[in-house]
Enzyme design. Structure first.
Site, PDB file in Angstrom:
ATOM      1  N   ASP A   1       0.558  -0.963   0.148  1.00 23.57           N
ATOM      2  CA  ASP A   1      -0.059   0.121   0.091  1.00 23.57           C
ATOM      3  C   ASP A   1       1.129   1.210   0.197  1.00 23.57           C
ATOM      4  OD1 ASP A   1      -2.298   1.506   0.359  1.00 23.57           O
ATOM      5  OD2 ASP A   1      -2.988   1.057   2.308  1.00 23.57           O
TER       6      ASP A   1
ATOM      7  N   ARG B   1      -1.580  -0.022  -4.726  1.00 25.57           N
ATOM      8  CA  ARG B   1      -2.406   0.465  -4.691  1.00 25.57           C
ATOM      9  C   ARG B   1      -2.221   1.485  -6.130  1.00 25.57           C
ATOM     10  NH1 ARG B   1      -4.301   4.074  -0.165  1.00 25.57           N
ATOM     11  NH2 ARG B   1      -2.621   4.987  -0.249  1.00 25.57           N
TER      12      ARG B   1
ATOM     13  N   ASP C   1      -8.627   3.916  -1.563  1.00 16.49           N
ATOM     14  CA  ASP C   1      -9.522   4.073  -0.555  1.00 16.49           C
ATOM     15  C   ASP C   1     -10.973   4.706  -0.697  1.00 16.49           C
ATOM     16  OD1 ASP C   1      -7.602   3.043   0.509  1.00 16.49           O
ATOM     17  OD2 ASP C   1      -6.799   5.121   1.863  1.00 16.49           O
TER      18      ASP C   1
END
Lengths: 956, 432
Positions: free
Chosen positions: A555, A614, A630
């Protein structure tokens, strides 16, 4: 949570302060607009018109593999070098760099899987205005116009694509800052050096006279450059730029590049993820361009062109006639403008009208702007969507073939607090009879966010915990982020520091920024030595507490720097010879690359890795899965998952998913159920939730919702053989798993903007319910003359129509295409591994012509043996002339399976009098069958044959 | 010679039988009697008997495949001899994970399961035994605590009665004092009115002078004996130097003229005394009122506490005014039953995790859980709350505190009073 706040200390407070000010939406002020990014502003100020660039035809060099040609900017006399390659597989590559840059400009490495093989180009004709080259066999011509410089690619009489037709080629050459004393000295030295060179070359060379002329020309050019450079005005932001409190020192000055492309006949363009926007890209006239700059955007907004976590500079254009692609290989901050002639004709559009005698030809114009590097663009000429996917795959590789379990369901939360929590959630799934394969641990699992470690209180026995999961044939993912806590007692940090592997700041020290652990260093993943070392950290004896069933999640690899400009790294940070500015967008790719390599190495090259990232870039598909970051528990966020993953699929990334339930905020039970139902039919299927949200394991919303979620997850598990087969295909050919409808129905204009439904492979059409309180959905079933079968009721519907489907909370509208065969494993167990040896049920959906075809792919599900030892089963299943047969598609392969054919369900069948199973050795047996006349469904009972052998079933 | 054959036949047939009936309990055996055909238990379909447990699902209710994983929602019966029999979902048959302790679910997988029923049974019996011992002891302790509770209750009731009595006394006093106070005030008022009346009849020249004198000070000047009243004598004494036409002051006049302020009032103590007396009375009243208030509040608190639900036998009453602590890593938790839960970090910062809310157990076991609500609010979230689960044990202690969801705490609190005789029944049931 007090615990959290205390542990996070000042970092969190700082971050919270930033967040709170933004409340529940993205704080746009934290991110640049084109106007605030000075190179974008400068470039965008340049309007379409006559290009100052001229091709110097006399500099043409044509070899077997490439054409080179110099371009000159008549305004400032700076020369560029154009290299043009005809690549195998109907592609053309155009590279433009400065002929003599002051120092090398960045060219993106490690994205192309090889040096793309070329095909010869041939010169057909030439005059003082330009030349015509043949681009191989397909009657394709490349027209080079000299003044102004432009390129046109034609097929027959049609222009497929033009470069610089709007004159927006702009190349900010490297220069020396004029207001410094260094500049004064350098210019003097340079001219002296030129003189010395001239003296020596004329002395040493007997043919000095000729050379002298050339040198004269060169020095003339140099002088000319000097002269014009003096005139060039220095604009604000060229040598320094400030955004909010951050100053970018820009030691190299302005370095941006730009080029325009015109696409006659094109009204639809797609791709250039990642944006939270519609599948079909919008025109950007009067608004912001689409931005490609990997950023950690807190609570991103939907339906706008703002940059998100990843960047893939690939755009697809599509019309009923042709699909093409543009791959702009540049890893710097990039902006893409799109305009269409419906908004106003361009110069080229008018010219085309004149040539073709029509004023109705639609056209899309695209302009790419990057902050640094060179122009390196791959023009993928299709002509079909499949061709473009194959072309792009030949350049950057295909989707990594994931372990089968990674296609199953993932249960995540920030955070599962401790070992007992993990055990309780695992137990909860068994108690409620819901399958899952992976449970995930977010940042709180590590000891003070020191990745590769475990919190000694919460996870004192990670190996025992992993063994407990292994006993249930389940797996775990633990997060490993690329920011490393600056703490001398932390082994990972001290080793990276002592080896000099950290990214440096502009002053030469280790770059430091704030992230989860507090003050952090950022390893330079662009350094291959650093990547090798990082990979070695995943060895079982290095990563304490790890086991075979522990996988990894990367991440924050944009990289996210809480106190950096736009929450990322300063552009003047240094990676070896290059600035962060040059390669920002590829940083995340390298993190995932090194991590995946680590997982491969720890098993001695036997096991396939599984790594989620990500941030991503072109080529990231080779290393694992991505998710859309997110998101939030809102209905619009559920809807946007479809175009976001479809866009990624178009540019090679098939393994895409969104946080089921939404990361921020708390979903209503209805939204949660609908999200599970949608996610069950998207490639990466993981539920995730923010630390602040109430718990939302599937059984916490009452027995009815638990049952609905159980059913959705079970549908996913039953379909795993098909998913696995689609990923095998994606891995072999680059065809996306989750597909936009137009990919399979390229002539059907009704499908071109459709992004509320999608196809899985060719054969399943999914129209998830994404409206609150929905009573029904209208699905578009494509294909005139085709039929589609509702996979739940087996009801047959005609293609080429909008179909209204009444829905209840349990409805997930999914249709199987008539003409397809889909294998399922209907014995859903607690994890996919438990289903390994289970038998298959074949769903044969007949076309109106009573034909169907499908495949069956089987291997061990987790190793590279399918590749290295050819250990797999790959079979063609075909139904024709009332005969269903299975035959081997890969004669060189070998694999034995315990799985067998349990049942065959034939949709759209008529009632036979007799069904005979025939084996290759001549043995025949009668199969019992059941016929449902109301739905025309024929079910063949227990053929019982092994799934890996030849067999035939004859209906009489 | 017949004997071995017969034995073989018996063994063979029992084998066949056991295969056919794999995965069913004794009570279901009647459905699976070997015949030519088998009727799905829901009656939906008749199938040949050899299709029972043939690893293909024929019945919609899954009843034809009790011993295989073929039917989606089937169930498999683990006989678990020596331990507790139970059903598992049939999807757990032959999945290479040992679910039944008798290993009967993994008859055709590569996993070699051990029969652990005997061990499990022994362990469970031992556990049940110790649990029962703990339960017995717990129940005894509970009885004591109930008795203690009764005493405490009585004490509290007595205390309440005492307080009530005190309150009543105070009330009486209050009544008197209030009367006295009112009387004094009235007197003062009367005196003042007197002055004001005189003022009104006085000449203007005096008036302006009088206006500068406050009625109270005039009164005080007249009221020389400071009894709060003005007598004719007092007034006369003060009037000696008044320039009266007749130079004689009759008793009547004194009363009337007494109202006349000016020099007459100077140094007169009547009003002063009246005011002083009124103030004293007021102070006395205030004191008693305060006392009354204190006692009243005490009674209210006590009533409130006594009104709290301490269980059917007031068995939880002993927890009243007690607090229990637990350290979990760097945090220090404190549960004060019927009051609050707090968390203190190593740095000393105290955070409320909730104030006493209500009993929150299921309707059958209302007293098995407590809810503490409205603690310190969370950032961007709701207020902290804590659910305390009470478990039976011989000691009273806070056993664990966790935070499974942000700001949602769960605690385990062990105490003998959570022991219920019904637990013995459960223990007996699980005993084999």
């Amino acid at each position: 949570m007090a615990a959290f706040i205390v542990r996070m200390g000042p970092v969190l407070m700082l971050w919270l302060a930033v967040c709170v000010s933004g409340s529940w939406a993205v704080d746009r002020g934290n991110f640049k607009t084109c106007d605030q990014s000075t190179f974008c502003k400068r470039q965008r100020a340049l309007k379409p018109g006559q290009s100052p660039y001229r091709a110097l035809l006399e500099t043409l060099e044509l070899t077997n593999t490439k054409l080179t040609l110099q371009l000159i900017n008549d305004n400032n006399k700076v020369r560029l070098l154009l290299e043009l390659y005809r690549l195998q597989g109907n592609m053309t590559r155009v590279k433009i760099n400065e002929l003599k840059p002051l120092k090398p400009r960045f060219e993106v490495p490690d994205v192309l899987i090889n040096d793309p093989p070329t095909e010869p180009l041939s010169l057909l004709s030439q005059d003082e205005n330009g030349m015509v080259l043949s681009l191989g066999a397909d009657s394709q011509r490349l027209i080079v116009s000299a003044k102004p410089f432009r390129l046109d690619i034609m097929e027959g009489r049609e222009v497929l694509l033009s470069l610089n037709s709007r004159g927006l080629l702009a190349f900010e050459h490297l220069r020396i800052r004029k207001d410094t004393s260094l500049y004064q000295i350098k210019t003097k030295v340079n001219s002296m050096w030129e003189n010395i060179k001239w003296v020596f070359s004329s002395l040493a060379d007997p043919e000095g006279a000729e050379k002298k002329e050339e040198t004269d020309a060169a020095s003339e050019q140099t002088e000319g450059e000097e002269a014009t450079k003096e005139d060039e005005k220095v604009e604000d932001g060229m040598w320094e730029e400030t955004f909010k409190s951050h100053t970018d020192s820009k030691p190299n000055g302005p370095t941006s590049i730009s080029l325009d492309f015109s696409l006659p006949g094109v009204e639809h363009v797609y791709g250039i993820p990642e944006h939270a926007d519609t599948l079909k890209l919008k025109t950007t006239d009067g608004g912001e361009p689409y931005r490609l700059y990997n950023l950690d955007v807190f609570q991103y907004e939907l339906f706008n062109p703002m940059a998100l976590y990843g960047a893939i500079p690939v755009m697809l254009s599509h019309s009923p006639q042709r699909t093409m692609g543009l791959f702009w290989l540049n890893a710097a901050e990039t902006w893409v403008d799109i305009s269409s002639n419906t908004a106003g004709k361009t110069v080229f559009g008018q010219m085309l009208d004149y040539v073709q005698g029509s004023s109705e030809t639609p056209q899309t114009d695209v302009r790419w702007i990057s902050e640094s590097g060179i122009i390196d663009v791959f023009i993928m000429l299709g002509p079909t969507p499949t061709d473009v996917f194959a072309q792009y795959a030949s350049l950057t590789g295909t989707q990594a073939f994931p372990p089968l379990a990674a296609l199953a369901y993932h249960q995540c939360r920030w955070n599962y607090n401790d070992q007992e929590d993990v055990a309780a959630v695992d137990q909860g799934f068994d108690q409620h009879d819901i399958p899952y394969d992976f449970i995930w641990l977010d940042i709180e699992h590590a000891d003070g966010k020191r990745y590769f470690t475990w919190d000694p209180h919460k996870f004192p026995q990670p190996k025992e915990m992993l063994q407990g999961l292994e006993d249930k044939r389940r797996k775990m993912v633990a997060i490993v982020d690329p920011h490393i806590k600056v703490d001398n007692s932390y082994k990972i940090h001290s080793e990276i520091r002592s080896r000099g592997f950290y990214i440096k700041n502009k002053d030469g020290g280790d770059y430091e920024g704030w992230c989860w652990p507090g003050n952090s260093g950022y390893p330079d993943f662009t350094n291959p030595e650093m990547r090798a070392w990082w990979a070695s950290m995943f060895a079982y004896d290095q990563y304490e507490g790890s086991r075979e069933n522990l996988y990894t999640w990367n991440d924050m690899n944009e990289p996210s720097v809480f106190n950096g400009p736009e929450v990322t790294m300063h552009k003047d940070a240094v990676h070896g010879n290059w600035e962060h500015r040059d390669l920002h967008n590829i940083y995340g790719l390298y993190v995932q690359m090194a991590t995946a390599e680590g997982l491969i190495q720890r098993s001695g090259g036997v096991e396939r890795p599984f790594v989620l990232t990500r941030a991503f870039f072109a080529g990231s598909q080779r290393y694992g899965a991505v998710w859309t970051g997110d998101n939030a528990a809102e209905w619009d966020h559920l809807k946007i998952t479809i175009p976001m993953c479809l866009s990624l699929g178009l540019v090679g990334v098939s393994f895409c998913g969104a946080d089921v339930g939404g990361f921020f905020k708390s979903p209503s039970p209805e939204l949660l159920v609908r999200w599970y139902q949608t996610g069950a039919y998207q490639p990466f299927f993981r539920a995730h939730a923010h630390l602040d949200t109430p718990r939302r394991e599937p059984w916490l919303f009452g027995p009815e919702n638990t049952a609905l979620i159980r059913e959705a997850v079970r549908q996913r598990y039953a379909l795993l053989p098909y998913w696995y087969q689609l990923f095998y295909h994606a891995h072999r050919t680059g065809q996306p798993v989750m597909r936009a409808l137009w990919v399979e129905y390229p002539q059907d204009t009704a499908t071109f903007s459709m992004d509320d439904q999608f196809l899985l492979g060719r054969d399943l059409l999914v129209h998830p319910v994404t409206e609150e309180g929905a009573r029904g959905v209208t699905a578009y079933l494509p294909g005139n003359g085709e039929v589609w079968f509702d996979v739940h009721t087996f009801q047959k519907h005609n293609g080429g129509q909008n179909l209204y489907i009444p829905v209840t909370m349990s409805s997930i509208p999914v249709f199987q295409r008539g003409g397809s065969i889909i294998p399922r494993k209907v014995r859903v167990r607690r994890s996919s591994s438990c289903m390994e040896h289970d038998p298959y049920t074949l769903y044969v959906a007949l076309s109106p012509k009573r034909f169907a075809q499908g495949e069956l792919y089987i291997d061990d599900g987790h190793t590279f043996s399918y590749e290295k030892q050819k250990e797999f089963i790959y079979r063609r299943l075909a139904f024709a002339n009332n005969t269903l047969s299975s035959r081997n598609l890969a004669p060189g392969s070998q694999f034995t399976t315990l799985s067998w054919i349990e049942k065959i369900v034939i949709l759209g069948a008529s009632k036979p009098s007799k069904v005979t199973l025939k084996m290759p050795d001549g043995k025949e047996s009668q199969l019992e069958f059941d016929f449902d006349a109301s739905m025309s469904v024929l079910t063949l009972r227990k053929p019982g044959v092994n799934a890996g052998v030849d067999w035939t079933v004859v209906l009489q | 010679m017949h004997c071995p054959i017969l034995i073989a036949v018996v063994i063979w047939s029992s084998c066949v039988d056991s295969q056919k009936i794999r995965g069913i309990s004794l009570s279901y055996k009647r459905f699976y009697r070997e015949r030519k055909s088998f009727l799905c238990i829901d009656g939906s379909k008749l199938i040949p008997f050899d299709q029972v447990n043939d690893d293909y699902c024929d019945c919609a209710d899954g009843s034809d495949e009790p011993g295989t994983a073929a039917c989606p929602d089937g169930r498999f019966y683990c006989t678990n001899l020596g331990y507790r029999p139970h059903y598992i979902p049939s999807s757990r048959v032959n999945d290479a994970i040992c679910d039944c302790c008798d290993a009967s679910d993994e008859y055709n997988s590569h996993t070699a399961c051990q029969n652990t029923c005997r061990n499990l049974g022994q362990r469970e019996r031992a556990e049940v035994k110790s649990q029962m011992r703990a339960l017995d002891q717990g129940l005894r302790l509970k009885q004591q605590l109930i008795e203690e509770g009764v005493l405490t209750w009585r004490d509290k009731q007595a205390q309440l009665r005492d307080l009530q009595r005190v309150l009543d006394d105070l009330q009486t006093q209050l009544d008197d004092l209030r009367k006295e106070d009112a009387r004094r005030k009235k007197e003062v008022d009367a005196l003042r009115e007197l002055e004001i009346g005189a003022l009104e009849t006085e000449e203007n020249s005096h008036r302006s002078h009088i206006m500068n004198e406050s009625p109270v000070s005039i009164f005080y000047e007249l009221d020389s004996n400071r009894d709060g009243r003005l007598s004719a004598k007092e007034v006369r004494a003060k009037l000696t130097d008044i320039q009266d036409g007749e130079r004689v002051l009759s008793e009547d006049e004194a009363v009337i003229r007494g109202r006349v302020p000016g020099r007459l009032v100077k140094g007169e103590p009547v009003l002063k005394a009246a005011v002083s007396a009124a103030e004293k009375a007021a102070a006395e009243l205030k004191k008693v009122e305060d006392a009354y208030e204190t006692v009243y509040m005490e009674i209210r608190d006590l009533r409130e506490k006594l009104a709290t639900d301490y269980g059917p036998e007031r068995e939880f009453l002993f927890l009243y005014n007690q607090c229990f602590q637990l350290k979990v890593h760097e945090y220090f938790y404190e549960l004060c039953p019927f009051n609050q839960v707090t968390q203190t970090s190593a740095s000393g910062a105290e955070v409320s995790l909730g104030k006493w809310g209500s009993w929150a157990g299921s309707p059958q076991h209302r007293y098995s859980q407590m809810k503490y609500e409205n603690g310190e609010p969370c950032w961007q979230g709701p207020t902290r709350n804590t659910v305390v689960t009470l478990t039976c044990g011989t000691e009273t202690a806070l056993r664990s505190v966790k935070e499974p969801g942000k700001c949602q705490y769960v605690a385990e609190f062990q105490t003998p009073v959570a022991c219920r005789p019904a637990l013995r029944q459960q223990g007996v049931h699980s005993e084999l």
